[in-house]
Design a protein around this motif. Structure first.
Motif, PDB file in Angstrom:
ATOM      1  N   ASN A 153       0.826  -1.226   0.000  1.00 56.37           N
ATOM      2  CA  ASN A 153       0.000   0.000   0.000  1.00 56.37           C
ATOM      3  C   ASN A 153       0.852   1.265   0.000  1.00 56.37           C
ATOM      4  O   ASN A 153       2.011   1.252   0.401  1.00 56.37           O
ATOM      5  N   SER A 284      -3.254  -3.305  -2.847  1.00 55.48           N
ATOM      6  CA  SER A 284      -1.887  -3.021  -3.311  1.00 55.48           C
ATOM      7  C   SER A 284      -1.861  -1.949  -4.391  1.00 55.48           C
ATOM      8  O   SER A 284      -2.739  -1.881  -5.244  1.00 55.48           O
ATOM      9  N   ASP A 285      -0.822  -1.133  -4.354  1.00 54.35           N
ATOM     10  CA  ASP A 285      -0.535  -0.153  -5.409  1.00 54.35           C
ATOM     11  C   ASP A 285       0.778  -0.508  -6.090  1.00 54.35           C
ATOM     12  O   ASP A 285       1.465   0.378  -6.616  1.00 54.35           O
TER      13      ASP A 285
END
Ligand code: PLP
Length: 344
Positions: A153, A284-285
């Motif tokens: 993140n 998630s990024d």
């Protein structure tokens, strides 16, 4: 601007390599100054110690001035060099927020610099009150990767900005995975937060982990400090040429790959979210995501038995029974989904 450099490096004379003393028009001269093999042979000459061609390409690409850039053999090398240049062992401290990228701790130990660890909150954000309480006048470096590894993140922008204001030393924002994230890079913060140094790498979205190129962007005084500890020829000609070519010719393809990896991440998540042994899939990024399972060692081993290697992240604080999974090619991801669906 504060001078963060260690005392013994203030007047340190940088080693003058042959090619550093004489670069101007070197191609037209008879070079008998570096004990190289003179015959016409690939890579017989030392690389440009100032990396001028690549540096000017990166400056144009990232819209920074040449004295705001430092290049090295992967971000890993820059992390080591930051500690070497700026932290007095036994006197100063490094701040990290676990679960985080493991190299920061290893590098701090390597250079015998004390570490202050302020864990993230349960939702994997920065614990601002705890950070504020932990910051000391001798806190010298703070390493924050965003998006974070292993959790995936991003951290809240306001928290990072508050940290930049509070932190008395250099705040290193490690953007190894920034290309996968919708937020804009913190590169533009320079003017407002001169103590922020941004790390980027060619190892992730750019797809050149084998070439080893890490970039640091920051205030020129901090960059000067890094140059004091730079090896004379720390980047080789193969890497310099390959990265120049990549910046010039491959950026459209990199953007396509990033879109594909991001799409694949969402596809995998959607395909496995109902599996009973998967307790949580963390947002998630990045080009990986973390899951919590019933028994991480069992699931790790089962995947290995099917020739799939993931990372068992469970030794990290707040990550018990967690696995970190990188996004592969479409067929690798299909195989991953198939295997995860068959596990009992
Ligand atoms: C947050 C973070 N920073 C840096 C690195 C290392 O980058 P490089 O390959 O440029 O040394 C990694 C690699 O996994 C990472 O996760």
């Amino acid at each position: 601007m504060k001078n963060y450099l260690r005392k013994h490096l203030q007047n340190h004379a940088i080693y003058q390599s042959a090619r550093q003393e004489f670069t101007e028009g070197a191609k037209e001269m008879i070079l008998l100054d570096a004990n190289e093999n003179p015959f016409d042979w690939p890579y017989n000459r030392y690389p440009d110690p100032m990396q001028q061609k690549l540096r000017s390409k990166i400056c144009e690409w990232r819209q920074v001035k040449p004295d705001e850039l430092y290049l090295a053999n992967g971000s890993d090398e820059i992390i080591n060099q930051l500690i070497l240049a700026f932290c007095e062992p036994g006197e100063e401290e490094i701040l990290i927020c676990p679960p985080t990228f493991g190299m920061y701790k290893v590098a701090a130990q390597l250079y015998q610099v004390d570490l202050c660890e302020v864990p993230l909150t349960k939702t994997f954000q920065l614990d601002m009150p705890a950070l504020e309480a932990a910051i000391k006048p001798h806190s010298k470096l703070c390493f924050i990767p965003t998006p974070n590894n292993p959790t995936g993140n991003r951290f809240a922008t306001e928290d990072l900005q508050q940290l930049a204001r509070l932190f008395p030393g250099i705040l290193v924002i490690d953007e190894a995975y920034a290309e996968f994230s919708p937020e804009v890079s913190t590169l533009s913060w320079q003017a407002e937060y001169p103590n922020v140094l941004v790390l980027q790498t060619f190892s992730k979205a750019q797809g050149m982990a084998g070439a080893r190129l890490g970039m640091a962007f920051g205030h020129k005084t901090i960059m000067e400090g890094l140059h004091k500890v730079k090896g004379p020829y720390n980047l080789n000609d193969l890497t310099l040429d390959a990265v120049c070519d990549q910046i010039e010719n491959q950026q459209d393809r990199v953007k396509e790959m990033v879109v594909l990896m991001t799409r694949e991440r969402e596809r995998i998540v959607a395909a496995i979210e109902d599996l009973p042994y998967i307790k949580t899939i963390f947002p998630s990024d990045a080009n990986f995501f973390m899951i919590r399972v019933d028994d991480s060692q069992l699931r790790y081993q089962q995947l290995l038995d099917h020739s799939i290697v993931v990372r068992n992240a469970s030794k990290n604080i707040l990550c018990d029974n967690c696995l970190r999974i990188s996004i592969g090619t479409v067929s690798e991801n299909n195989q991953l989904i198939k295997v995860l669906r068959t596990l009992l």
